[in-house]
Design a protein around this motif. Sequence first.
Motif, PDB file in Angstrom:
ATOM      1  N   ALA A  79       0.851  -1.198   0.000  1.00 59.07           N
ATOM      2  CA  ALA A  79       0.000   0.000   0.000  1.00 59.07           C
ATOM      3  C   ALA A  79       0.884   1.244   0.000  1.00 59.07           C
ATOM      4  N   ALA A  80       0.349   2.329  -0.507  1.00 56.77           N
ATOM      5  CA  ALA A  80       1.107   3.576  -0.645  1.00 56.77           C
ATOM      6  C   ALA A  80       1.767   4.044   0.654  1.00 56.77           C
ATOM      7  N   PRO A  81       1.085   4.037   1.806  1.00 57.13           N
ATOM      8  CA  PRO A  81       1.748   4.509   3.027  1.00 57.13           C
ATOM      9  C   PRO A  81       2.971   3.664   3.410  1.00 57.13           C
ATOM     10  N   ASP A  82       2.873   2.336   3.252  1.00 54.78           N
ATOM     11  CA  ASP A  82       4.004   1.457   3.561  1.00 54.78           C
ATOM     12  C   ASP A  82       5.119   1.663   2.542  1.00 54.78           C
ATOM     13  N   ARG A  83       4.746   1.756   1.282  1.00 51.55           N
ATOM     14  CA  ARG A  83       5.721   1.992   0.213  1.00 51.55           C
ATOM     15  C   ARG A  83       6.500   3.284   0.469  1.00 51.55           C
ATOM     16  N   ASP A  84       5.772   4.338   0.802  1.00 51.78           N
ATOM     17  CA  ASP A  84       6.411   5.635   1.029  1.00 51.78           C
ATOM     18  C   ASP A  84       7.360   5.607   2.221  1.00 51.78           C
ATOM     19  N   ARG A  85       6.969   4.940   3.289  1.00 53.70           N
ATOM     20  CA  ARG A  85       7.837   4.852   4.477  1.00 53.70           C
ATOM     21  C   ARG A  85       9.108   4.060   4.182  1.00 53.70           C
ATOM     22  N   LEU A  86       8.968   2.965   3.445  1.00 46.85           N
ATOM     23  CA  LEU A  86      10.132   2.153   3.116  1.00 46.85           C
ATOM     24  C   LEU A  86      11.052   2.871   2.130  1.00 46.85           C
ATOM     25  N   ARG A  87      10.467   3.537   1.152  1.00 43.50           N
ATOM     26  CA  ARG A  87      11.286   4.310   0.208  1.00 43.50           C
ATOM     27  C   ARG A  87      12.048   5.415   0.917  1.00 43.50           C
ATOM     28  N   ALA A  88      11.406   6.062   1.883  1.00 43.45           N
ATOM     29  CA  ALA A  88      12.069   7.123   2.645  1.00 43.45           C
ATOM     30  C   ALA A  88      13.269   6.574   3.417  1.00 43.45           C
ATOM     31  N   ALA A  89      13.244   5.288   3.721  1.00 47.90           N
ATOM     32  CA  ALA A  89      14.352   4.643   4.422  1.00 47.90           C
ATOM     33  C   ALA A  89      15.418   4.137   3.442  1.00 47.90           C
ATOM     34  N   GLY A  90      15.233   4.410   2.148  1.00 49.45           N
ATOM     35  CA  GLY A  90      16.235   4.044   1.153  1.00 49.45           C
ATOM     36  C   GLY A  90      16.067   2.670   0.540  1.00 49.45           C
ATOM     37  N   ILE A  91      14.888   2.100   0.628  1.00 43.60           N
ATOM     38  CA  ILE A  91      14.655   0.759   0.093  1.00 43.60           C
ATOM     39  C   ILE A  91      14.043   0.850  -1.300  1.00 43.60           C
ATOM     40  N   ASP A  92      14.648   0.131  -2.242  1.00 38.96           N
ATOM     41  CA  ASP A  92      14.169   0.031  -3.623  1.00 38.96           C
ATOM     42  C   ASP A  92      13.130  -1.085  -3.648  1.00 38.96           C
ATOM     43  N   ILE A  93      11.883  -0.747  -3.911  1.00 38.71           N
ATOM     44  CA  ILE A  93      10.777  -1.708  -3.835  1.00 38.71           C
ATOM     45  C   ILE A  93      10.303  -2.057  -5.237  1.00 38.71           C
ATOM     46  N   ARG A  94      10.212  -3.346  -5.498  1.00 39.68           N
ATOM     47  CA  ARG A  94       9.736  -3.846  -6.789  1.00 39.68           C
ATOM     48  C   ARG A  94       8.563  -4.795  -6.552  1.00 39.68           C
ATOM     49  N   LEU A  95       7.692  -4.868  -7.553  1.00 40.75           N
ATOM     50  CA  LEU A  95       6.547  -5.776  -7.483  1.00 40.75           C
ATOM     51  C   LEU A  95       6.836  -7.012  -8.317  1.00 40.75           C
ATOM     52  N   GLY A  96       6.496  -8.165  -7.759  1.00 41.35           N
ATOM     53  CA  GLY A  96       6.728  -9.415  -8.456  1.00 41.35           C
ATOM     54  C   GLY A  96       5.462 -10.242  -8.537  1.00 41.35           C
ATOM     55  N   SER A  97       5.501 -11.217  -9.419  1.00 38.80           N
ATOM     56  CA  SER A  97       4.389 -12.138  -9.595  1.00 38.80           C
ATOM     57  C   SER A  97       4.547 -13.321  -8.649  1.00 38.80           C
ATOM     58  N   CYS A  98       3.461 -13.667  -7.984  1.00 41.10           N
ATOM     59  CA  CYS A  98       3.489 -14.791  -7.051  1.00 41.10           C
ATOM     60  C   CYS A  98       3.636 -16.124  -7.789  1.00 41.10           C
ATOM     61  N   ALA A  99       3.476 -16.121  -9.098  1.00 37.91           N
ATOM     62  CA  ALA A  99       3.618 -17.339  -9.888  1.00 37.91           C
ATOM     63  C   ALA A  99       5.076 -17.663 -10.199  1.00 37.91           C
ATOM     64  N   SER A 107      16.869 -13.030  -9.225  1.00 37.95           N
ATOM     65  CA  SER A 107      17.793 -12.831 -10.346  1.00 37.95           C
ATOM     66  C   SER A 107      17.302 -11.778 -11.344  1.00 37.95           C
ATOM     67  N   SER A 108      16.014 -11.519 -11.352  1.00 39.03           N
ATOM     68  CA  SER A 108      15.471 -10.519 -12.295  1.00 39.03           C
ATOM     69  C   SER A 108      15.050  -9.231 -11.592  1.00 39.03           C
ATOM     70  N   PHE A 109      15.594  -8.965 -10.418  1.00 39.36           N
ATOM     71  CA  PHE A 109      15.183  -7.798  -9.621  1.00 39.36           C
ATOM     72  C   PHE A 109      15.163  -6.517 -10.447  1.00 39.36           C
ATOM     73  N   GLU A 110      16.222  -6.235 -11.179  1.00 41.91           N
ATOM     74  CA  GLU A 110      16.346  -4.983 -11.921  1.00 41.91           C
ATOM     75  C   GLU A 110      15.268  -4.799 -12.976  1.00 41.91           C
ATOM     76  N   SER A 111      14.723  -5.895 -13.492  1.00 41.52           N
ATOM     77  CA  SER A 111      13.707  -5.777 -14.547  1.00 41.52           C
ATOM     78  C   SER A 111      12.274  -5.749 -14.006  1.00 41.52           C
ATOM     79  N   LEU A 112      12.099  -5.944 -12.700  1.00 46.47           N
ATOM     80  CA  LEU A 112      10.751  -5.902 -12.113  1.00 46.47           C
ATOM     81  C   LEU A 112      10.261  -4.469 -12.041  1.00 46.47           C
ATOM     82  N   PRO A 113       8.947  -4.262 -12.158  1.00 49.73           N
ATOM     83  CA  PRO A 113       8.420  -2.891 -12.069  1.00 49.73           C
ATOM     84  C   PRO A 113       8.535  -2.316 -10.658  1.00 49.73           C
ATOM     85  N   ALA A 114       8.847  -1.041 -10.593  1.00 49.75           N
ATOM     86  CA  ALA A 114       8.922  -0.350  -9.296  1.00 49.75           C
ATOM     87  C   ALA A 114       7.536  -0.242  -8.695  1.00 49.75           C
ATOM     88  N   ALA A 115       7.492  -0.320  -7.379  1.00 44.44           N
ATOM     89  CA  ALA A 115       6.202  -0.195  -6.676  1.00 44.44           C
ATOM     90  C   ALA A 115       5.805   1.265  -6.612  1.00 44.44           C
TER      91      ALA A 115
END
Length: 115
Positions: A79-99, A107-115
Amino acid sequence: MASITSPSSDQKHSVALLVARDRRRYALSPFFAKSDGLLVVDPVERRRRYRANAARTNESARDLILASGATRLICGFVAAPDRDRLRAAGIDIRLGSCARTVSDLVSSFESLPAA
């Protein structure tokens, strides 16, 4: 002469994932707070650490992530509030498929879409 401390190997290479756990198998969790725990994978040193998310709250999930020292995170949802707090702490957040497998996601971290 003062020495400059470099980040530990875990911090430079590791990727944290919010996961669902079934015995010894891990899969990306589609939930943030309700994930079973946090899996931190260091692909360079081929190490994995798991910490349970016993409280299953947004705050406990954020605390696990921040305490891990990882600067990269993959989750199925954030969710946006959690994303914003983690980003403010310097964390690069990406979204992945549960499949996808944990190894594939890491291994594909760099190609995943940013949250």
